[in-house]
Scaffold this motif. Structure first.
Motif, PDB file in Angstrom:
ATOM      1  N   GLU A   8       0.844  -1.191   0.000  1.00  0.00           N
ATOM      2  CA  GLU A   8       0.000   0.000   0.000  1.00  0.00           C
ATOM      3  C   GLU A   8       0.877   1.238   0.000  1.00  0.00           C
ATOM      4  OE1 GLU A   8      -2.220   1.691   3.644  1.00  0.00           O
ATOM      5  OE2 GLU A   8      -3.725   0.448   2.628  1.00  0.00           O
ATOM      6  N   CYS A   9       0.462   2.260  -0.746  1.00  0.00           N
ATOM      7  CA  CYS A   9       1.206   3.510  -0.794  1.00  0.00           C
ATOM      8  C   CYS A   9       1.284   4.111   0.616  1.00  0.00           C
ATOM      9  CB  CYS A   9       0.510   4.491  -1.733  1.00  0.00           C
ATOM     10  SG  CYS A   9       1.361   6.094  -1.874  1.00  0.00           S
ATOM     11  N   PRO A  10       2.489   4.469   1.068  1.00  0.00           N
ATOM     12  CA  PRO A  10       2.621   4.998   2.419  1.00  0.00           C
ATOM     13  C   PRO A  10       2.159   6.437   2.578  1.00  0.00           C
ATOM     14  CG  PRO A  10       4.756   4.962   1.335  1.00  0.00           C
ATOM     15  CD  PRO A  10       3.796   4.298   0.398  1.00  0.00           C
ATOM     16  N   ASP A  11       1.899   7.128   1.471  1.00  0.00           N
ATOM     17  CA  ASP A  11       1.430   8.518   1.559  1.00  0.00           C
ATOM     18  C   ASP A  11       0.051   8.534   2.227  1.00  0.00           C
ATOM     19  OD1 ASP A  11       0.415  11.078   1.163  1.00  0.00           O
ATOM     20  OD2 ASP A  11       1.319  11.288  -0.818  1.00  0.00           O
ATOM     21  N   PRO A  12      -0.088   9.221   3.371  1.00  0.00           N
ATOM     22  CA  PRO A  12      -1.384   9.206   4.075  1.00  0.00           C
ATOM     23  C   PRO A  12      -2.525   9.807   3.276  1.00  0.00           C
ATOM     24  CG  PRO A  12       0.125  10.830   5.035  1.00  0.00           C
ATOM     25  CD  PRO A  12       0.926  10.017   4.076  1.00  0.00           C
ATOM     26  N   ASP A  13      -2.198  10.631   2.267  1.00  0.00           N
ATOM     27  CA  ASP A  13      -3.247  11.216   1.435  1.00  0.00           C
ATOM     28  C   ASP A  13      -3.602  10.327   0.248  1.00  0.00           C
ATOM     29  OD1 ASP A  13      -3.381  13.527   3.017  1.00  0.00           O
ATOM     30  OD2 ASP A  13      -1.701  14.435   1.931  1.00  0.00           O
ATOM     31  N   CYS A  14      -2.940   9.189   0.129  1.00  0.00           N
ATOM     32  CA  CYS A  14      -3.176   8.306  -1.010  1.00  0.00           C
ATOM     33  C   CYS A  14      -3.662   6.932  -0.545  1.00  0.00           C
ATOM     34  CB  CYS A  14      -1.902   8.174  -1.846  1.00  0.00           C
ATOM     35  SG  CYS A  14      -2.086   7.119  -3.306  1.00  0.00           S
ATOM     36  N   ARG A  15      -2.751   6.135  -0.002  1.00  0.00           N
ATOM     37  CA  ARG A  15      -3.061   4.794   0.510  1.00  0.00           C
ATOM     38  C   ARG A  15      -3.612   3.854  -0.557  1.00  0.00           C
ATOM     39  NH1 ARG A  15       0.127   4.296   4.741  1.00  0.00           N
ATOM     40  NH2 ARG A  15      -0.405   5.688   6.468  1.00  0.00           N
ATOM     41  N   ALA A  16      -3.321   4.131  -1.821  1.00  0.00           N
ATOM     42  CA  ALA A  16      -3.768   3.227  -2.883  1.00  0.00           C
ATOM     43  C   ALA A  16      -2.834   2.016  -2.955  1.00  0.00           C
ATOM     44  CB  ALA A  16      -3.797   3.964  -4.217  1.00  0.00           C
ATOM     45  N   ALA A  17      -3.220   1.047  -3.773  1.00  0.00           N
ATOM     46  CA  ALA A  17      -2.436  -0.181  -3.908  1.00  0.00           C
ATOM     47  C   ALA A  17      -1.133   0.085  -4.652  1.00  0.00           C
ATOM     48  CB  ALA A  17      -3.244  -1.243  -4.639  1.00  0.00           C
ATOM     49  N   LEU A  18      -0.086  -0.617  -4.235  1.00  0.00           N
ATOM     50  CA  LEU A  18       1.173  -0.649  -4.956  1.00  0.00           C
ATOM     51  C   LEU A  18       1.238  -1.963  -5.719  1.00  0.00           C
ATOM     52  CD1 LEU A  18       3.657   0.540  -2.183  1.00  0.00           C
ATOM     53  CD2 LEU A  18       2.917   1.878  -4.154  1.00  0.00           C
ATOM     54  N   VAL A  19       1.691  -1.922  -6.985  1.00  0.00           N
ATOM     55  CA  VAL A  19       1.812  -3.139  -7.772  1.00  0.00           C
ATOM     56  C   VAL A  19       3.188  -3.183  -8.424  1.00  0.00           C
ATOM     57  CG1 VAL A  19      -0.663  -3.249  -8.235  1.00  0.00           C
ATOM     58  CG2 VAL A  19       0.851  -2.133  -9.892  1.00  0.00           C
ATOM     59  N   ARG A  20       3.650  -4.396  -8.683  1.00  0.00           N
ATOM     60  CA  ARG A  20       4.871  -4.563  -9.468  1.00  0.00           C
ATOM     61  C   ARG A  20       4.457  -4.754 -10.916  1.00  0.00           C
ATOM     62  NH1 ARG A  20      10.252  -8.290  -8.484  1.00  0.00           N
ATOM     63  NH2 ARG A  20      11.268  -7.684 -10.432  1.00  0.00           N
ATOM     64  N   ALA A  21       4.772  -3.790 -11.743  1.00  0.00           N
ATOM     65  CA  ALA A  21       4.402  -3.825 -13.153  1.00  0.00           C
ATOM     66  C   ALA A  21       5.656  -3.650 -13.983  1.00  0.00           C
ATOM     67  CB  ALA A  21       3.386  -2.726 -13.476  1.00  0.00           C
ATOM     68  N   GLY A  22       6.041  -4.708 -14.692  1.00  0.00           N
ATOM     69  CA  GLY A  22       7.269  -4.641 -15.469  1.00  0.00           C
ATOM     70  C   GLY A  22       8.459  -4.482 -14.540  1.00  0.00           C
ATOM     71  N   GLY A  23       9.253  -3.467 -14.798  1.00  0.00           N
ATOM     72  CA  GLY A  23      10.434  -3.237 -13.974  1.00  0.00           C
ATOM     73  C   GLY A  23      10.255  -2.187 -12.910  1.00  0.00           C
ATOM     74  N   ASP A  24       9.013  -1.882 -12.528  1.00  0.00           N
ATOM     75  CA  ASP A  24       8.753  -0.837 -11.540  1.00  0.00           C
ATOM     76  C   ASP A  24       7.784  -1.309 -10.467  1.00  0.00           C
ATOM     77  OD1 ASP A  24      10.251   1.062 -13.045  1.00  0.00           O
ATOM     78  OD2 ASP A  24       8.503   1.437 -14.307  1.00  0.00           O
ATOM     79  N   VAL A  25       7.851  -0.643  -9.310  1.00  0.00           N
ATOM     80  CA  VAL A  25       6.767  -0.681  -8.332  1.00  0.00           C
ATOM     81  C   VAL A  25       6.000   0.620  -8.519  1.00  0.00           C
ATOM     82  CG1 VAL A  25       6.187  -0.549  -5.880  1.00  0.00           C
ATOM     83  CG2 VAL A  25       7.886  -2.194  -6.660  1.00  0.00           C
TER      84      VAL A  25
END
Length: 259
Positions: A105-122
């Motif tokens: 999960e995104c650690p930004d308190p104003d976001c908190r959306a999902a983090l995904v591994r897509a290709g060569g990035d998070v």
């Protein structure tokens, strides 16, 4: 931030042309057209997953729509894809993002959306923040960085290193420096091999540079003994290899075949 894809649906004539071969294919029917942020255009009818027509990342894309209908035109070199509606149809825009394996999960308190591994990035599906991953990285969805809250990763560079996925939070080069710096001698002049960085990637270069330009990329793997040339060998995903990928001494001996 998420980008948008345009979705168009209606009774349409789809025309795909290749100028150099005079090839032309025409279809008519009620279809759905997807115009993606990278300009890729897909035209789908009711059956299966295969598009009726498509162009992948064309040089140009134009989408026009009014109360009478819509028109989509994509060009890529000598290829042209056009879609013309025969009725008002429907045109909508919807947010779209990268899709990948959930890693937290995104650690930004104003976001908190999902983090995904897509290709060569998070990538964050909310704010769009992205963190480039080094080759061979394993991202841990059950462990976060104590300083920033992002996921951690394991990277093998001689030893297995546990780091934050954010390079600005924990430098991979600095971690590799702690493992490899001055640990081996230059095979050409005998001076120390130093850990240096080029375009975000660590490599081993001779301390005698520019007098000695010997340098080696650091493979993704763990130590697997010493090569006959004196350099370290690494256990990688494709097998054991010398630090010097061109090392002749690291190659299997040719079978001794009699006359």
């Amino acid at each position: 931030m998420s980008q948008t894809t345009t979705i168009l649906a209606g009774d349409c004539t789809t025309r795909f042309e290749t100028a150099t071969t005079s090839d032309e294919r025409i279809h008519r029917g009620r279809v759905v057209v997807l115009a993606k942020p990278d300009r890729t255009v897909l035209v789908h009818d009711r059956a299966g997953y295969q598009p009726v027509a498509w162009l992948t990342r064309p040089d140009s894309l134009t989408v026009e729509a009014d109360d009478d209908g819509f028109a989509v035109t994509a060009r890529d070199g000598d290829q042209r894809l056009s879609v013309r509606s025969h009725d008002a149809g429907e045109v909508v825009e919807r947010p779209i993002s990268a899709a990948g394996v959930p890693v937290g999960e995104c650690p930004d308190p104003d976001c908190r959306a999902a983090l995904v591994r897509a290709g060569g990035d998070v990538v964050c599906l909310g704010c769009g923040d992205a963190y480039g991953l080094p080759p061979g990285a394993t991202v841990h969805d059950d462990d976060t960085c104590d300083d920033c809250g992002l996921p951690t990763m394991t990277v093998a560079r001689g030893e297995k290193l546990r780091l934050c996925v954010d390079y600005a939070c924990e430098s991979l080069t600095e971690a590799v420096r702690g493992v490899l710096d001055r640990r081996f001698d230059c095979p050409d002049c005998g001076r120390d091999l130093r850990v240096r960085e080029h375009r975000g990637r660590a490599f081993l270069g001779c301390d005698g540079y520019p007098d000695c330009e010997t340098a080696f990329s650091v493979p993704s793997g763990t130590f697997a003994g010493e090569c006959a040339c004196g350099l370290p060998r690494f256990e990688t995903a494709t097998g054991v290899r010398c630090l010097d990928g061109t090392c002749e001494r690291d190659r299997p001996a040719e079978p001794n075949v009699g006359p």
